[in-house]
Design an enzyme around this catalytic site. Structure first.
Site, PDB file in Angstrom:
ATOM      1  N   GLN A 183       6.502  -2.503   6.785  1.00 49.75           N
ATOM      2  CA  GLN A 183       6.026  -1.716   5.647  1.00 49.75           C
ATOM      3  C   GLN A 183       4.515  -1.833   5.537  1.00 49.75           C
ATOM      4  O   GLN A 183       3.904  -1.192   4.689  1.00 49.75           O
ATOM      5  CB  GLN A 183       6.660  -2.237   4.349  1.00 49.75           C
ATOM      6  CG  GLN A 183       8.168  -2.187   4.350  1.00 49.75           C
ATOM      7  CD  GLN A 183       8.739  -2.953   3.162  1.00 49.75           C
ATOM      8  OE1 GLN A 183       8.846  -2.419   2.067  1.00 49.75           O
ATOM      9  NE2 GLN A 183       9.097  -4.197   3.370  1.00 49.75           N
ATOM     10  N   HIS A 229       5.223   2.995   6.397  1.00 50.05           N
ATOM     11  CA  HIS A 229       4.315   3.429   5.329  1.00 50.05           C
ATOM     12  C   HIS A 229       2.962   3.879   5.883  1.00 50.05           C
ATOM     13  O   HIS A 229       1.973   3.914   5.165  1.00 50.05           O
ATOM     14  CB  HIS A 229       4.124   2.308   4.299  1.00 50.05           C
ATOM     15  CG  HIS A 229       5.377   2.028   3.518  1.00 50.05           C
ATOM     16  ND1 HIS A 229       5.538   0.910   2.747  1.00 50.05           N
ATOM     17  CD2 HIS A 229       6.537   2.727   3.396  1.00 50.05           C
ATOM     18  CE1 HIS A 229       6.749   0.933   2.181  1.00 50.05           C
ATOM     19  NE2 HIS A 229       7.368   2.007   2.572  1.00 50.05           N
ATOM     20  N   CYS A 271      -6.509  14.978   7.663  1.00 54.93           N
ATOM     21  CA  CYS A 271      -6.777  16.048   6.711  1.00 54.93           C
ATOM     22  C   CYS A 271      -5.452  16.703   6.338  1.00 54.93           C
ATOM     23  O   CYS A 271      -4.692  17.116   7.219  1.00 54.93           O
ATOM     24  CB  CYS A 271      -7.711  17.090   7.333  1.00 54.93           C
ATOM     25  SG  CYS A 271      -7.960  18.517   6.245  1.00 54.93           S
ATOM     26  N   CYS A 301     -13.417  16.497   6.124  1.00 52.39           N
ATOM     27  CA  CYS A 301     -12.981  17.096   7.378  1.00 52.39           C
ATOM     28  C   CYS A 301     -13.963  18.202   7.768  1.00 52.39           C
ATOM     29  O   CYS A 301     -14.668  18.739   6.910  1.00 52.39           O
ATOM     30  CB  CYS A 301     -11.582  17.664   7.166  1.00 52.39           C
ATOM     31  SG  CYS A 301     -10.860  18.405   8.628  1.00 52.39           S
ATOM     32  N   SER A 351       9.888  -8.402  -0.562  1.00 53.82           N
ATOM     33  CA  SER A 351      10.749  -8.582  -1.736  1.00 53.82           C
ATOM     34  C   SER A 351      11.932  -7.619  -1.677  1.00 53.82           C
ATOM     35  O   SER A 351      12.813  -7.679  -2.524  1.00 53.82           O
ATOM     36  CB  SER A 351       9.940  -8.346  -3.018  1.00 53.82           C
ATOM     37  OG  SER A 351       9.427  -7.031  -3.018  1.00 53.82           O
TER      38      SER A 351
HETATM   39  P1  NAD Z   1       6.016  -7.401  -1.861  1.00 56.85           P
HETATM   40  O1  NAD Z   1       4.649  -7.744  -2.359  1.00 56.85           O
HETATM   41  O2  NAD Z   1       6.937  -6.672  -2.740  1.00 56.85           O
HETATM   42  O3  NAD Z   1       6.753  -8.747  -1.428  1.00 56.85           O
HETATM   43  C1  NAD Z   1       6.113  -9.704  -0.629  1.00 56.85           C
HETATM   44  C2  NAD Z   1       7.029 -10.923  -0.574  1.00 56.85           C
HETATM   45  O4  NAD Z   1       6.473 -11.816   0.381  1.00 56.85           O
HETATM   46  C3  NAD Z   1       7.138 -11.671  -1.894  1.00 56.85           C
HETATM   47  O5  NAD Z   1       8.498 -11.782  -2.255  1.00 56.85           O
HETATM   48  C4  NAD Z   1       6.535 -13.060  -1.597  1.00 56.85           C
HETATM   49  O6  NAD Z   1       7.275 -14.107  -2.182  1.00 56.85           O
HETATM   50  C5  NAD Z   1       6.629 -13.137  -0.097  1.00 56.85           C
HETATM   51  N1  NAD Z   1       5.562 -13.918   0.547  1.00 56.85           N
HETATM   52  C6  NAD Z   1       4.232 -13.911   0.253  1.00 56.85           C
HETATM   53  N2  NAD Z   1       3.559 -14.692   1.137  1.00 56.85           N
HETATM   54  C7  NAD Z   1       4.486 -15.202   1.983  1.00 56.85           C
HETATM   55  C8  NAD Z   1       4.423 -16.093   3.085  1.00 56.85           C
HETATM   56  N3  NAD Z   1       3.245 -16.604   3.516  1.00 56.85           N
HETATM   57  N4  NAD Z   1       5.567 -16.427   3.734  1.00 56.85           N
HETATM   58  C9  NAD Z   1       6.779 -15.932   3.303  1.00 56.85           C
HETATM   59  N5  NAD Z   1       6.893 -15.084   2.257  1.00 56.85           N
HETATM   60  C10 NAD Z   1       5.764 -14.722   1.603  1.00 56.85           C
HETATM   61  O7  NAD Z   1       5.799  -6.646  -0.460  1.00 56.85           O
HETATM   62  P2  NAD Z   1       6.692  -5.558   0.261  1.00 56.85           P
HETATM   63  O8  NAD Z   1       8.132  -5.891   0.141  1.00 56.85           O
HETATM   64  O9  NAD Z   1       6.073  -5.376   1.586  1.00 56.85           O
HETATM   65  O10 NAD Z   1       6.486  -4.222  -0.573  1.00 56.85           O
HETATM   66  C11 NAD Z   1       5.221  -3.871  -1.037  1.00 56.85           C
HETATM   67  C12 NAD Z   1       4.571  -2.619  -0.485  1.00 56.85           C
HETATM   68  O11 NAD Z   1       3.207  -2.919  -0.403  1.00 56.85           O
HETATM   69  C13 NAD Z   1       4.933  -2.184   0.882  1.00 56.85           C
HETATM   70  O12 NAD Z   1       5.190  -0.839   0.757  1.00 56.85           O
HETATM   71  C14 NAD Z   1       3.672  -2.352   1.743  1.00 56.85           C
HETATM   72  O13 NAD Z   1       3.424  -1.134   2.448  1.00 56.85           O
HETATM   73  C15 NAD Z   1       2.548  -2.491   0.766  1.00 56.85           C
HETATM   74  N6  NAD Z   1       1.525  -3.521   1.049  1.00 56.85           N
HETATM   75  C16 NAD Z   1       1.058  -3.724   2.318  1.00 56.85           C
HETATM   76  C17 NAD Z   1       0.116  -4.708   2.556  1.00 56.85           C
HETATM   77  C18 NAD Z   1      -0.352  -4.912   3.966  1.00 56.85           C
HETATM   78  O14 NAD Z   1      -0.396  -3.961   4.750  1.00 56.85           O
HETATM   79  N7  NAD Z   1      -0.708  -6.135   4.341  1.00 56.85           N
HETATM   80  C19 NAD Z   1      -0.354  -5.510   1.514  1.00 56.85           C
HETATM   81  C20 NAD Z   1       0.123  -5.267   0.213  1.00 56.85           C
HETATM   82  C21 NAD Z   1       1.077  -4.261   0.003  1.00 56.85           C
END
Ligand code: NAD
Length: 249
Positions: A100, A118, A126, A152, A193
Site C-alpha cells: 500500500q 496505491h 497529467c 504539463c 492496520s
Molecule cells: P496504517 O498507518 O493504518 O497502519 C500501520 C501499522 O503499522 C500500525 O498498525 C502500526 O502499529 C504498525 N507499525 C508501525 N511501525 C511498525 C514497525 N516498525 N513494525 C511493525 N509494525 C509497525 O498503515 P496502512 O495499513 O498502510 O494504511 C495507511 C495508508 O497510508 C495506506 O494506504 C498507505 O498507502 C498510506 N501511507 C503510506 C506511507 C508510505 O508510503 N510509507 C506512509 C504513510 C501512509
C-alpha cells in the site's frame, strides 16, 4: 504468542506465499505511518489535503502539503524490513509482494516487481492529456513555478503517481493483488492496520480458501484472532530473526 521461528516454518512450507505491506514497514526508515499515535492523520485531514477534489479546486494548496511530503519520502532509505522481504523473494520463499506504500522503498531494496496498489511517487502525471514524467522532472517543474504547482506541456496542473482520495485505484495492480491472494496458501501482512479497503479484504480471501495468515504488526488488526502466526515486534528485528531461522541471514 508466536515467534519468528513459527513464521519461518510457515514460509518454508508455503507454495505461494504472498507478502502484503503497509506504512509500518517504512516507519523504521523515518516515515510516519497514518494510524499510530502521532501519525500523519492526527495532524491533517486526509480527505481535505490528499483528495482529487482539492487537487482540482486548489492545486497550490494541494502542492503546499504534498511537496514537503514528497521531499521527505525521496530522502528516506530502505530499512532492514524492506531488505528482508527482497531476500525472501530472491530465495523463492515469497512469490509476490503487494504494497500500500507509495515510497518506492521496496523497489530500492531490491524487490523486483512490487504491486503498488496505491500508486507511487516515482512519476508525475497529467489527468487531462495523460502525459507522464519522471519524479525528477515533476520536482523541477514545481521548482520552476511561482506557485509551486508543476504544469504539463498541455497547461494543466500535474500530480504525482500517488492515488488520491476520490481517484480509482490502478486496475492492473488491484487485479494482480486479487489474483495473488486467490492463489496464496500463505499471506504475510507486515506493518498494516488492515483498515483500508479493498486491500483489507485480501486476507479474508486467503482464509476463505483455506490459506494461512501471518501478521507482523505492532498494533491491532481486525484479523488478529484468525492469524496462524501473530508477531507484535518491530518489523526489521522480527524479519531478521525469521531469516536467521530460515538459515538465509
Ligand atoms: P496504517 O498507518 O493504518 O497502519 C500501520 C501499522 O503499522 C500500525 O498498525 C502500526 O502499529 C504498525 N507499525 C508501525 N511501525 C511498525 C514497525 N516498525 N513494525 C511493525 N509494525 C509497525 O498503515 P496502512 O495499513 O498502510 O494504511 C495507511 C495508508 O497510508 C495506506 O494506504 C498507505 O498507502 C498510506 N501511507 C503510506 C506511507 C508510505 O508510503 N510509507 C506512509 C504513510 C501512509
Amino acid at each position: 504468542m508466536s515467534t519468528a521461528a513459527d513464521l519461518a516454518d510457515l514460509l518454508r512450507g508455503a507454495e505461494h506465499a504472498v507478502v502484503l505491506t503497509g506504512a509500518g514497514v517504512s516507519t523504521e526508515s523515518g516515515i510516519p505511518d497514518f494510524r499510530s499515535p502521532g501519525g500523519t492523520w492526527e495532524r491533517y485531514d486526509p480527505l481535505e489535503v490528499a483528495s482529487l477534489a482539492t487537487f482540482l479546486r486548489d492545486p497550490a494548496l494541494f502542492w503546499r502539503f504534498h511537496r514537503p511530503r514528497i521531499d521527505m519520502l525521496s530522502r528516506a532509505e530502505p530499512n532492514g524490513a524492506h531488505r528482508a522481504v527482497a531476500e525472501l523473494e530472491r530465495r523463492g520463499l515469497v512469490a509476490a509482494l503487494i504494497t500500500q506504500n507509495i515510497d518506492r522503498l521496496h523497489r530500492r531494496a531490491g524487490s523486483p516487481a512490487p504491486i503498488e496498489v496505491h500508486g507511487s511517487i516515482d512519476r508525475g502525471e497529467c489527468l487531462r492529456c495523460e502525459a507522464r514524467v519522471s519524479l525528477d522532472e515533476l520536482i523541477a517543474r514545481a521548482d520552476a513555478a511561482e506557485d509551486g504547482v508543476p504544469r504539463c506541456a498541455c497547461g494543466f496542473q500535474m500530480k504525482s503517481g500517488v492515488v488520491l482520495f476520490g481517484e480509482q485505484l490502478p486496475p492492473e495492480a488491484i487485479d494482480a493483488a486479487y489474483d495473488h491472494a486467490e492463489r496464496a496458501d500463505v499471506m504475510l501482512v507486515i506493518g498494516s492496520s488492515l483498515a483500508v479497503a479493498p486491500v483489507s479484504q485480501l486476507p479474508a480471501l486467503v482464509l476463505r480458501r483455506g490459506g494461512r495468515l501471518a501478521i507482523l504488526n505492532i498494533g491491532d488488526t481486525p484479523y488478529d484472532d484468525e492469524a496462524h502466526v501473530r508477531l507484535r515486534g518491530q518489523a526489521g528485528a522480527e524479519l531478521a530473526a525469521t531469516l536467521e531461522s530460515l538459515g538465509v541471514a
